[in-house]
Scaffold this active site. Sequence first.
Site, PDB file in Angstrom:
ATOM      1  N   LYS A  53       0.841  -1.202   0.000  1.00 12.70           N
ATOM      2  CA  LYS A  53       0.000   0.000   0.000  1.00 12.70           C
ATOM      3  C   LYS A  53       0.871   1.246   0.000  1.00 12.70           C
ATOM      4  CE  LYS A  53      -3.928  -2.298   2.162  1.00 12.70           C
ATOM      5  NZ  LYS A  53      -4.611  -2.705   3.395  1.00 12.70           N
ATOM      6  N   GLN A  97      -4.724  -1.399   9.637  1.00  6.87           N
ATOM      7  CA  GLN A  97      -4.653  -2.739   9.036  1.00  6.87           C
ATOM      8  C   GLN A  97      -5.234  -3.783   9.986  1.00  6.87           C
ATOM      9  OE1 GLN A  97      -3.493  -3.449   5.813  1.00  6.87           O
ATOM     10  NE2 GLN A  97      -4.348  -5.455   6.263  1.00  6.87           N
ATOM     11  N   ASP A 120     -11.214   3.044   3.926  1.00 10.46           N
ATOM     12  CA  ASP A 120     -11.551   1.616   3.843  1.00 10.46           C
ATOM     13  C   ASP A 120     -13.068   1.400   3.805  1.00 10.46           C
ATOM     14  OD1 ASP A 120      -9.486  -0.190   3.565  1.00 10.46           O
ATOM     15  OD2 ASP A 120      -9.066  -0.356   5.719  1.00 10.46           O
TER      16      ASP A 120
END
Length: 290
Positions: A53, A97, A120
Amino acid sequence: SATIIDGKAFAAGLRTRIATQVATFREQAGRAPGLAVVLVGEDPASSVYVRSKGKATREAGMESIEHRLPVDTDQATLLALVEQLNADPTVDGILVQLPLPGQIDAQAVIQAIDPDKDVDGFHPVNAGRLATGSEGFVPCTPLGCLMLLKSIHPSLSGMDAVVVGRSNIVGKPMAQLLLGESCTVTVAHSRTRNLAEVVGRADIVVAAVGVPGLVKGEWIKPGASVIDVGINRTETGLVGDVEYDTAAQRAGAITPVPGGVGPMTIAVLLRNTLVSAGRREGVAIDQTAL
Ligand code: NAD
């Protein structure tokens, strides 16, 4: 036989288009879009994702702000970091994460993220916005699946769609997106009776289960579009949730594993970050060109 949907190529194109608009954003806003990624602990798969990422973020011309915390980090420390990132005007997107270590309540952390930086799309406010058709952030993997489907069928209106799997991260938002496209949507899961029959009715099949080859090729309605989200490590390598070889003989279009849905997730994360930056700075982002 089926058109193979090349997610790798699609994602590369998307990333190029994002980079073009990032350059315009930088000129107008006088700064780069910023994506903060928080990793707690050293889970090997998570470490790989976070590294990928960061690399993709920088390649698109954005700022990657990485925070790596020890595995024994307590909840209060993590929440304090999220608050700091919420308040930082140079941070447009915040991603924590998952999975998080056991001492941390993942839902509480997700809910602490400013919904307008939740790239997200996991915050309940964004789930609600998706369900009610208002503007917010949509989880990256299902949005990537929708982009791939629309590359095959520009209009999905009236199609029968089956989503196998009902997770908050993939299955449920995927079903909402397809509903938003006016599909007739069925959500199947571990308690579904006669999955073969349910899948066999569908013009669109999205499999997001995590069981190798669960969806049999012979179940697929001839000509259907098949999106395989599953990533399963087996002795023979990475395989999806769909029995690929037999499904590819019946489907009209199908995503391979790897090289299908997988590469889309990070590309959509960059897209969401750019859109967030545009909203926050009042810079127009042309989403139709993404
Ligand atoms: P999850 O474990 O949270 O959810 C799995 C879902 O599958 C559950 O809703 C469950 O009801 C359903 N299910 C389980 N067994 C079933 C069965 N026998 N029949 C029908 N349904 C069944 O998983 P998830 O996070 O949604 O991920 C699903 C898969 O997608 C995994 O393989 C994961 O690795 C992959 N994934 C890929 C990406 C990506 O490509 N970037 C992103 C997220 C997840």
